[in-house]
Design an enzyme around this catalytic site. Structure first.
Site, short mmCIF file in Angstrom:
data_model
loop_
_atom_site.label_atom_id
_atom_site.label_comp_id
_atom_site.label_asym_id
_atom_site.label_seq_id
_atom_site.Cartn_x
_atom_site.Cartn_y
_atom_site.Cartn_z
N SER A 147 37.09 43.85 39.58
CA SER A 147 37.72 42.72 38.91
C SER A 147 37.98 41.60 39.91
CB SER A 147 39.06 43.16 38.30
OG SER A 147 39.81 42.05 37.82
N TYR A 160 47.89 46.72 37.92
CA TYR A 160 46.46 46.58 37.59
C TYR A 160 45.67 46.15 38.82
CZ TYR A 160 42.22 44.66 35.43
OH TYR A 160 40.91 44.38 35.10
#
Length: 256
Positions: A147, A160
């Site tokens: 990501s 996250y």
């Protein structure tokens, strides 16, 4: 005519978390490129619907292999079933992931462990099981979907980002262990992509304007923007590429 270095016709691919969103788009790209693709998730009905959607996408056959990527026993059985259905796995895309947002001081123990299990442990478990089968064959491609937050973070998503940063390092570690055996392991790093899960963020006018203004490309990414990068990472074109994360973020990680 496409360059033969990018030819993946006839390869067999397993894509985790592929019943919708980015995973489904990546699976579609592989089907269109001529791969036999196995869709994975925990909901058999949703997987069946996704497989039906992909049936007309390209020449590659589509199978479904429902199993829980966070459970070691389920992974072992699921990967065995996948190879029974479609033959030896040439390509693994570790895409399964989740996002939970809350101020760090309010983040619950349960949500912390859920993110770790879904975003990080799953890639370890599935990667290990598939690699055990790739190693004797002496070849394979593994792509971990990292990501933008493998590099940078915003308030409210620290756990996250921690999982995605760790996934980047797991990718490098897999490269170190398995690269000498002919397996290339790399990461794909999406930026802000328009999906069902990001719809609430796009509906927030302030956040939407921030993304567009912060991204040199001036827009949200589309799921199809990720396909070309994936095809590079799973094709012979990347045979001397290992342990890298290819960010597809419209340039966001490059600017202040």
């Amino acid at each position: 005519m496409s360059h033969p270095l990018f030819d993946v016709t006839g390869r067999t691919a397993l894509v985790t978390g592929s019943s919708r969103g980015i995973g489904l788009a990546l699976a579609r790209g592989l089907v269109q490129a001529g791969c036999a693709v196995m869709l994975n998730g925990r909901d058999p009905e949703r997987l069946a619907a996704a497989a039906g959607e992909l049936a007309e996408a390209g020449p590659g056959p589509v199978h479904t292999v429902p199993f829980d990527v966070t459970d070691a026993g389920s992974v072992t059985a699921g990967v065995a079933r996948a190879e029974e259905l479609a033959g030896p796995i040439d390509i693994l895309v570790n895409n399964a992931g989740a996002q939970l947002r809350a101020p760090l001081q309010d983040f619950s123990d349960g949500d912390w462990h859920r993110l770790l299990d879904t975003n990080l442990t799953s890639a370890f478990l599935v990667g290990r099981e598939v690699a055990r089968r790739m190693l004797p064959r002496g070849h394979g491609k593994i792509v971990n979907v990292c990501s933008l937050q493998s590099e940078v973070v915003r308030p409210g998503i620290a756990p996250y980002a921690a999982t995605k940063g760790a996934l980047k390092m797991l990718t490098k570690g897999m490269c170190a262990d398995w690269g000498p055996h002919g397996i290339q392991v790399n990461g794909l790093g999406p930026g802000y992509i328009a999906t069902e899960l990001t719809a609430p963020l796009r509906a927030d006018e302030r956040f939407d304007a921030w993304v567009r203004g912060r991204t040199p490309a001036g827009r949200w990414g589309r799921t199809e923007d990720l396909v070309g990068a994936l095809l590079f990472l799973v094709s012979p074109a990347s045979d001397f590429v290992g342990g890298q994360v290819l960010y597809v973020d419209g340039g966001m990680t490059s600017v202040l």
